[in-house]
Design an enzyme around this catalytic site. Structure first.
Site, PDB file in Angstrom:
ATOM      1  N   TRP A   1      16.409  -2.511  -4.802  1.00 54.43           N
ATOM      2  CA  TRP A   1      16.390  -1.645  -5.977  1.00 54.43           C
ATOM      3  C   TRP A   1      17.268  -0.416  -5.816  1.00 54.43           C
ATOM      4  O   TRP A   1      17.955  -0.002  -6.751  1.00 54.43           O
ATOM      5  CB  TRP A   1      14.960  -1.249  -6.364  1.00 54.43           C
ATOM      6  CG  TRP A   1      14.237  -2.392  -7.008  1.00 54.43           C
ATOM      7  CD1 TRP A   1      13.122  -3.020  -6.553  1.00 54.43           C
ATOM      8  CD2 TRP A   1      14.614  -3.079  -8.218  1.00 54.43           C
ATOM      9  NE1 TRP A   1      12.778  -4.060  -7.402  1.00 54.43           N
ATOM     10  CE2 TRP A   1      13.676  -4.110  -8.420  1.00 54.43           C
ATOM     11  CE3 TRP A   1      15.660  -2.939  -9.137  1.00 54.43           C
ATOM     12  CZ2 TRP A   1      13.734  -4.989  -9.511  1.00 54.43           C
ATOM     13  CZ3 TRP A   1      15.722  -3.813 -10.223  1.00 54.43           C
ATOM     14  CH2 TRP A   1      14.764  -4.820 -10.401  1.00 54.43           C
TER      15      TRP A   1
ATOM     16  N   ASP B   1      13.120   6.799  -7.322  1.00 53.96           N
ATOM     17  CA  ASP B   1      12.611   5.686  -8.123  1.00 53.96           C
ATOM     18  C   ASP B   1      11.236   5.277  -7.574  1.00 53.96           C
ATOM     19  O   ASP B   1      11.143   4.573  -6.579  1.00 53.96           O
ATOM     20  CB  ASP B   1      13.611   4.520  -8.045  1.00 53.96           C
ATOM     21  CG  ASP B   1      13.094   3.261  -8.740  1.00 53.96           C
ATOM     22  OD1 ASP B   1      11.990   3.293  -9.308  1.00 53.96           O
ATOM     23  OD2 ASP B   1      13.819   2.237  -8.701  1.00 53.96           O
TER      24      ASP B   1
ATOM     25  N   LYS C   1       4.287  -1.904 -12.881  1.00 50.31           N
ATOM     26  CA  LYS C   1       3.789  -2.167 -11.528  1.00 50.31           C
ATOM     27  C   LYS C   1       2.404  -1.546 -11.348  1.00 50.31           C
ATOM     28  O   LYS C   1       1.432  -2.234 -11.108  1.00 50.31           O
ATOM     29  CB  LYS C   1       4.715  -1.605 -10.451  1.00 50.31           C
ATOM     30  CG  LYS C   1       6.196  -2.027 -10.379  1.00 50.31           C
ATOM     31  CD  LYS C   1       6.580  -3.281 -10.998  1.00 50.31           C
ATOM     32  CE  LYS C   1       7.974  -3.846 -10.828  1.00 50.31           C
ATOM     33  NZ  LYS C   1       9.110  -3.062 -10.611  1.00 50.31           N
TER      34      LYS C   1
HETATM   35  C1  LIG Z   1      10.620  -3.213 -10.889  1.00 47.61           C
HETATM   36  C2  LIG Z   1      11.480  -2.173 -10.346  1.00 47.61           C
HETATM   37  C3  LIG Z   1      12.637  -1.755 -11.016  1.00 47.61           C
HETATM   38  C4  LIG Z   1      13.101  -2.384 -12.299  1.00 47.61           C
HETATM   39  O1  LIG Z   1      12.302  -2.002 -13.356  1.00 47.61           O
HETATM   40  P1  LIG Z   1      12.650  -2.431 -14.857  1.00 47.61           P
HETATM   41  O2  LIG Z   1      11.530  -1.822 -15.643  1.00 47.61           O
HETATM   42  O3  LIG Z   1      12.671  -3.929 -14.900  1.00 47.61           O
HETATM   43  O4  LIG Z   1      13.976  -1.846 -15.195  1.00 47.61           O
HETATM   44  C5  LIG Z   1      13.387  -0.747 -10.445  1.00 47.61           C
HETATM   45  N1  LIG Z   1      13.013  -0.168  -9.299  1.00 47.61           N
HETATM   46  C6  LIG Z   1      11.906  -0.541  -8.636  1.00 47.61           C
HETATM   47  C7  LIG Z   1      11.540   0.147  -7.364  1.00 47.61           C
HETATM   48  C8  LIG Z   1      11.101  -1.553  -9.133  1.00 47.61           C
HETATM   49  O5  LIG Z   1      10.008  -1.933  -8.465  1.00 47.61           O
END
Ligand SMILES: *Cc1c(COP(=O)(O)O)cnc(C)c1O
Length: 362
Positions: free
Chosen positions: A103, A174, A198
């Site tokens: 990511w 993030d 999540k």
């Molecule tokens: C799932 C995830 C993403 C992507 O998220 P989207 O909502 O599909 O854009 C980005 N970073 C991390 C750490 C994730 O777990």
């Protein structure tokens, strides 16, 4: 549903009581006379929900007053673009990007369109264990606008637990997979973002917690729907928000508060992960080669000593009502995502299954 254990990485498990509440609300619309799916985002009923949602989130994460909370759209990937667009100044186009996994690397690929990322690899192998370079060894540039990293790499199950401490640097993180799973010292960051699916709610809403200083200095020539200043001054309703996802997230915040808040859930999360890692480490049947201080407590990845057994494990687990354990296709193996809503009991159930499977095929 109750006896199915959902280890999906996202969209992921939600608290059962939250689902029940939402079903009731949809069936009868008792509170509003009409269901939440049918009311205006400008109605006083919905405004009440979102105000409470922000209040609860602020309380849970102890968000300081000089931070704005934005409920955005487009998921974390949209923030990959929104972050440089909101922060980068025209005359200074550099940003430090920590590369610790899938990511954070995806964020780098997107950032390249808007700035020149200084890519800093931090993942390395030591004695056959995957490890993350300590922050003091990160090769940060003097001329960068900000530092971006991902504290929990959802796919690999790697986490960076150190608190950032870089003087005079804007820190962006993030937190998509680990927000609300442990106490975060918000002051150490300037921008925190997380897509909901999540550990927060259903997909649709994206949390952005951002220092006012950043908000005040945003360029006006970026797309309005990504502009933190516009989103903030419109209370995250510049355009029609994903009402249902926002509503359900508000129920999750209430659930979390009711269950003792972040400190309590962190304790349980640690306990849950320990149960699984203890089995993995008990012998060589299950393999996770991440150094212990960089192991995620939320996304636990492992492989079986015999590659052929990975598939069988997932298949047999499914028969035992343990679902969505397949690892991400880029790394394979098994991944058990044990977010806040995953009970200790379900984790114990997985642990028992792992022991059984090892006895049978080990
Ligand atoms: C799932 C995830 C993403 C992507 O998220 P989207 O909502 O599909 O854009 C980005 N970073 C991390 C750490 C994730 O777990």
């Amino acid at each position: 549903m109750n006896n199915v254990h959902n280890f999906s990485a996202g969209p992921a498990i939600l608290p059962n009581s939250v689902i029940k509440k939402a079903i009731k609300e949809l069936n009868y619309g008792k509170k509003y006379g009409i269901s939440i799916l049918e009311i205006s985002h400008r109605s006083k009923e919905f405004i009440k929900i979102v105000e409470k949602a922000e209040e609860n989130l602020r309380e849970l994460l102890k968000i300081p007053k000089n931070y704005k909370v934005l409920f955005c759209q487009g998921g974390a990937r949209t923030q990959f673009a929104a972050v440089p667009l909101n922060i980068i100044k025209k005359e200074k186009k550099y940003a430090d990007y920590i590369d610790g996994g899938y990511w954070s690397n995806s964020a780098i690929q997107e950032a390249k369109k808007f700035c020149t990322p200084n890519i800093i690899p931090v993942k390395y192998l030591i004695n056959n264990k995957t490890s993350i370079l300590p922050m003091k060894k990160w090769k940060i540039k003097n001329n960068s606008n900000y530092i971006h990293y991902c504290p929990n790499e959802t796919i690999e199950g790697i986490s960076i637990n150190e608190e950032p401490n870089f003087k005079k640097k804007i820190i962006v993180a993030d937190f998509s997979s680990n927000i609300l799973s442990y106490p975060i010292n918000i002051k150490k960051y300037d921008v925190i973002y997380a897509s909901a699916q999540k550990n927060v709610g259903p997909s649709g809403i994206t949390l952005v917690i951002v220092n006012e200083k950043i908000v005040e200095n945003v360029n006006n020539d970026i797309p309005s729907t990504l502009n933190y200043k516009i989103l903030s001054s419109n209370k995250s309703m510049f355009n029609t928000p994903p009402v249902f996802s926002w509503y359900l997230s508000s129920l999750v915040f209430e659930w979390l508060k009711y269950n003792g808040g972040i400190k309590k859930i962190y304790k349980i999360n640690k306990k849950k992960s320990k149960i699984i890692y203890n089995i993995i480490d008990s012998n060589d049947f299950y393999i996770n080669n991440i150094k212990s201080n960089n192991r995620s407590i939320i996304n636990i990845t492992f492989k079986l000593y015999d590659k052929k057994l990975d598939k069988l494990f997932i298949k047999e687990a499914y028969k035992a009502n343990l679902v969505f354990l397949k690892g991400h296709y880029i790394i394979g193996g098994v991944r058990s995502s044990i977010y806040n809503a995953m009970s200790l009991k379900s984790v114990q159930y997985l642990a028992d299954f792992m022991k059984y499977f090892e006895c049978r095929y080990g």
